[in-house]
Design an enzyme around this catalytic site. Sequence first.
Site, short mmCIF file in Angstrom:
data_model
loop_
_atom_site.label_atom_id
_atom_site.label_comp_id
_atom_site.label_asym_id
_atom_site.label_seq_id
_atom_site.Cartn_x
_atom_site.Cartn_y
_atom_site.Cartn_z
N ASN A 209 -0.99 28.04 -19.16
CA ASN A 209 -0.32 29.30 -19.53
C ASN A 209 0.39 29.10 -20.86
O ASN A 209 0.37 28.01 -21.43
CB ASN A 209 0.64 29.75 -18.42
CG ASN A 209 1.71 28.71 -18.17
OD1 ASN A 209 2.54 28.45 -19.02
ND2 ASN A 209 1.68 28.09 -16.99
N ASP A 277 0.42 28.52 -10.56
CA ASP A 277 0.48 28.80 -9.11
C ASP A 277 -0.73 28.23 -8.38
O ASP A 277 -0.65 27.94 -7.20
CB ASP A 277 0.57 30.30 -8.88
CG ASP A 277 1.94 30.84 -9.31
OD1 ASP A 277 2.94 30.11 -9.10
OD2 ASP A 277 2.01 31.95 -9.88
N ASP A 304 5.06 24.44 -4.46
CA ASP A 304 6.14 25.15 -5.16
C ASP A 304 7.31 24.17 -5.32
O ASP A 304 7.98 23.82 -4.35
CB ASP A 304 6.56 26.39 -4.36
CG ASP A 304 7.49 27.29 -5.17
OD1 ASP A 304 8.41 26.75 -5.82
OD2 ASP A 304 7.27 28.51 -5.16
N ILE A 305 7.53 23.73 -6.54
CA ILE A 305 8.52 22.67 -6.81
C ILE A 305 9.94 23.19 -6.56
O ILE A 305 10.75 22.53 -5.92
CB ILE A 305 8.34 22.14 -8.24
CG1 ILE A 305 6.96 21.49 -8.33
CG2 ILE A 305 9.42 21.14 -8.63
CD1 ILE A 305 6.34 21.49 -9.68
#
Length: 403
Positions: A209, A277, A304-305
């Site tokens: 991204n 994600d 998910d950190i």
Amino acid sequence: MLQHKRILLIISGGIAAYKCLELIRRLRGQGAAVRCVLTKSATEFVTPLSVAALSGDKVYGDLFSLTDEHEMGHIQLSRDADLLVVVPATANILARMAQGIADDLATTVLLATDKKVMAAPSMNVRMWEHAATVSNLGLLRHRGIEILGPDSGDMACGEFGEGRMVEPTDILAAIQAHFTDEGRLNGLRALITSGPTHEPVDPVRYIANRSSGKQGHAIASALARLGAHTTLVTGPTRQNDPSGVEVVHIETAREMLAACEKALPADIAVCAAAVSDWRVAQEADQKIKKDGATPSLSLTENPDILRTLSQPGNDRPRLVVGFAAETGDVIEKAMPKRANKGCDWIVANDVSPETGTFGGDTNQVHLITKTECESWPKMSKQEVATLLARRIADQFHPPAAAE
Ligand code: CTP
């Protein structure tokens, strides 16, 4: 306020030297005593007379001037200062500092000082990206010199890119932060995530991204400046490793999680990374070839950190801060995200393309806690980082106690 603080400005010869005049005015407005050393080439951009008039002091420039050395030796110039700021810092003076060259008064003072030094680089984008500059900055950061910026934007040379000096207000904010916040997070450990993650498709392709890492890196810098033992876990970015921060470079979300877990225990966690994600369920071990058929990728969810770090348990940092990159109804979307992730605070920002936030130098954020939502004005990412670090310090040591 900077009452009774003594700032030694080392002004080198870059087009941004004129901005020093505004900085001197602002510093004096805050009560600081400002003394200036000009390099010979700086005098081509600003006159010693203007600098002397604004600083209210004699301007120093010549290493071998008998009167200057008699009145104020180069060692004394450093002794009499609480902080040295090189502004603008040209590629040339950064190179001389990195190599320990002392061939004029400015570089001799910089070599002779044991005081904290900040530098605000200013140069053409190609000079900024040159391997020599990159390696000089690495050395200087390693030695604890705080590098402010640079920004990116239109340049005096007509080009566009990174290398433009940060604004005097940003330099002033960093100087104020240095004096007011020094040591407020001493003894605490902070963990920051920053940048994008790269999720491989095959040996040559990946999903990523547009995150630049600017905000996360600035937060790591700001927390370290306050004295926190800071670990930055970062995906691939073009940002330099911040001074005084332990940096772990990773590529994928799973590597980021593993590095974060390794960095625990921490008192503070700030998840500013734009973690992908999803990842490709089955990474191809050979490059996928065009064989007529259009390939389709099967994706699987990444860990998910932020949610993992927020989970109750002995290792949970005392303060966990997430970011919410949203488009549209930012606050309405971010509030449930905070609760859903289980973090204490969430910093929400609008990343719609027209805001220029992703990759840009400014940010407009809303700080959402369990009980309130505070909207901050649009400001530079460095200022957001400084303010956030202060708010974090307030949480651990309320301001009155920090006096
Ligand atoms: N985050 C994380 N690990 C992930 C995804 C997100 O740690 N796998 C963190 C980000 O660092 C950020 C927060 O979660 O602090 C919110 O990220 P954001 O992209 O806004 O939200 P998502 O959880 O990805 O949800 P959505 O994309 O659906 O809005």
